[in-house]
Scaffold this active site. Structure first.
Site, PDB file in Angstrom:
ATOM      1  N   CYS A  49     -16.432  42.982 -41.035  1.00  0.00           N
ATOM      2  CA  CYS A  49     -15.550  42.145 -41.922  1.00  0.00           C
ATOM      3  C   CYS A  49     -15.624  42.811 -43.329  1.00  0.00           C
ATOM      4  CB  CYS A  49     -16.062  40.625 -42.192  1.00  0.00           C
ATOM      5  SG  CYS A  49     -16.228  39.807 -40.687  1.00  0.00           S
ATOM      6  N   CYS A 106      -6.941  40.717 -32.905  1.00  0.00           N
ATOM      7  CA  CYS A 106      -8.246  41.071 -33.125  1.00  0.00           C
ATOM      8  C   CYS A 106      -8.884  39.946 -33.942  1.00  0.00           C
ATOM      9  CB  CYS A 106      -8.490  42.064 -33.959  1.00  0.00           C
ATOM     10  SG  CYS A 106      -7.809  43.678 -33.442  1.00  0.00           S
TER      11      CYS A 106
END
Lengths: 169, 405
Positions: free
Chosen positions: A138, A69
């Site tokens: 994030c 990812c």
């Protein structure tokens, strides 16, 4: 008349070309859009990068994400006997926003108790770093990393408590 | 009538400029075009307006076209000389400033007509805009025609496709062969007859020419029939209506001529610089993979994957070098490069890729600086990487069960 005007125009254009300064590289660094200066700051002046001893009973290690990812965060916390986080370290494989999110996470958990650290939300991290919408994941991963580290610490504490009780018997 | 013939005679009398010498033409951007000393201006400008001393006719044909306002030229020049970034480049300041200029222009257009900027779309001209407005979607594929379309040189990894072989196969099977040669024209030798190419796409701003202009090659013998995308005044033999932008196409023509003269020298120089870059990096850093076939490769496009370091973080670290990455973080869709996926690159390496572009004006100093910074920051980012730490401890990353997010 038109010729003179055209000549003047050409001279003016040439003068502009010759006088155009080469863009100083300073202006091209860390502009406001994609790399917010807070994000860049976490990379250029890193705090809490590193590792703690993961075999220690007082250290909780959280490892979240996946290389496929493009985002892997390792966050470690060191907790004292009173349940307060006295040290934290991180390492991240990810973009600038991921590095900044995990770095900020280590700054925030320090000095908090284990219960207080659980309340850190990804939205707070995102707001502090001015993350654009495309980078919100994030901050979510950073919150997951904190929770994973705390969960690992709790697990270790419970198993050592279990061992201590076994020894008493 | 007399005026026109006199004018034509005067224009014909302008000396054809001798082409550039075999010496390399560096620094084209700051050259002043002076008709008195036309020593190294491409011959395309031989038909340029005559010397200042002769009178030109008064212009009364504003329905055909209008001259450029000096204030408009003032606004354009910086974006032709210094701020030459691609407005869709998301990873560096050149792109950001170009995008800002584009959005400001959008606002200016919108406010003139009282519209919202989100209602303005840019095109190559009014003819194209008309066509977009009225075009309906239709499937134009006939059962008895077929077409093969292949890129000549890939823009991400620089791989050269075997165009001549593909052309030979298509020609023997009577199948049309189209190639997008945007990254190849003027850089590697191309011949549409040798390679049996029927259709070829050319882009101006990929060969040191202006943006907003390109060309399509359409074979005449045997005739290749295409359907016009946009209709209008029948310009370009009816295949592409719309006023042809003279300044832009003059730029494209000059760019092609210069490229033809410089091709061999450029190729040698760029190959040397590319070799220098890859050798220096691979010597100083372990676990660096070059993406793409090393043999059938255009040297000016180098795509490297730095294992255990994510691409966008490296771009952020290399802030004074304008580079691009195949990493997901740099694409709006968060999907890594489809090209890298297609050649079978591991997903984590796809996230770690950086593309280095070396061109006609790249200097050895620039290459050395980039290499030095790259090595320094890769080392630093590896110190911050949990994957690098695990590998150093002897852990096999493929054996770990990662959490999904």
């Amino acid at each position: 008349m038109a010729a003179a005007g055209a000549g003047r125009l050409r001279r003016a254009a040439s003068a502009l070309l010759l006088r155009s300064p080469r863009l100083p590289t300073r202006e091209l660094s860390a502009p406001a859009r994609l790399y917010h200066k807070k994000v860049v700051d976490h990379y250029e002046n890193p705090r809490n990068v590193g590792s703690l001893d993961k075999t220690s009973k007082n250290v909780g290690t959280g490892l979240v994400g996946a290389p496929a990812c493009g985002d892997v965060m390792k966050l470690q916390i060191q907790v004292d006997e009173k349940g307060k986080i006295v040290d934290a370290r991180f390492k991240t494989f990810g973009c600038g926003s991921a590095i900044a999110s995990s770095s900020l996470a280590t700054e925030w958990v320090k000095g908090k108790t284990v219960e207080e650290a659980l309340t850190i939300k990804n939205t707070d991290i995102a707001k502090e770093l001015c993350l654009p919408p495309v980078k919100l994941h994030c901050s979510m991963l950073a919150e997951d990393a904190i929770k994973a580290a705390l969960a690992d610490y709790k697990l270790k504490q419970e198993s050592t408590k279990g061992e201590a009780e076994k020894e008493k018997k | 009538m007399l005026l026109r013939t006199a004018w034509r005679r005067a224009a014909a009398a302008v000396p054809v400029a001798p082409g550039p010498t075999t010496a390399p033409t560096r620094g084209l951007r700051l050259r002043v075009v002076d008709h008195a000393t036309q020593s190294d201006v491409p011959s395309a400008t031989a038909t340029a307006p005559q010397a200042e001393s002769e009178l030109r006719p008064l212009y009364m044909d504003v329905q055909a076209t209008t001259p450029l306002d000096p204030r408009v030229l003032d606004a354009m020049i910086p974006y032709l000389v210094n701020y030459y970034g691609n407005p869709h480049s998301r990873t560096h300041a050149y792109g950001w400033e170009s995008e800002a200029a584009m959005e400001h222009a959008r606002q200016q257009v919108a406010s003139l007509i009282g519209a919202d900027p989100r209602e303005i779309i840019f095109t190559s001209g009014a003819t194209e805009s008309n066509n977009i407005a009225i075009k309906e979607l239709e499937s134009a594929i006939q059962p008895d025609t077929s077409l093969v379309s292949v890129m000549t040189v890939n823009n991400e990894i620089g791989v050269k496709q075997p165009i001549a072989e593909i052309g030979r196969i298509c020609s023997s099977r009577k199948v049309y062969f189209h190639t997008d040669a945007a990254q190849a024209v003027g850089k590697i030798p191309l011949d549409v007859n040798d390679m049996k190419i029927d259709l070829m796409s050319i882009s101006g701003h990929k060969i040191y020419g202006p943006k907003g202009v390109g060309a399509i090659y359409i074979r005449r013998r045997p005739r290749v029939r295409v359907e016009a995308l946009q209709s209008g005044g029948g310009q370009e033999r009816g295949m592409r209506s719309g006023t042809v932008p003279t300044p832009l196409v003059v730029g494209l023509g000059a760019a092609c001529e210069v490229a033809q003269q410089e091709m061999e020298y450029d190729h040698k120089r760029i190959s040397k610089l590319a070799e220098r870059l890859t050798q220096k990096i691979m010597k100083s850093l372990p676990d660096v993979v070059m993406n793409g076939d090393p043999e059938h490769h255009y040297p000016g496009c180098i795509n490297l994957s730095f294992a255990y370091v994510e691409g966008e973080s490296l771009l952020m670290a290399l802030k004074d070098v304008a580079l691009s990455s195949g990493s997901a973080c740099t694409s709006a869709s968060l999907e890594p490069s489809y090209v890298l996926r297609a050649i079978g690159t591991d997903e984590d390496l796809a996230h770690s890729s950086i593309r280095f572009g070396i061109g006609r004006f790249t200097t050895e100093e620039e290459v050395d600086y980039t290499v030095e910074k790259c090595i320094h920051h890769v080392k630093r980012l590896r110190e911050m990487s949990p994957l690098w730490e695990m590998v150093q401890d002897g852990i096999d990353l493929k054996s770990i069960k990662w959490t999904q997010h």
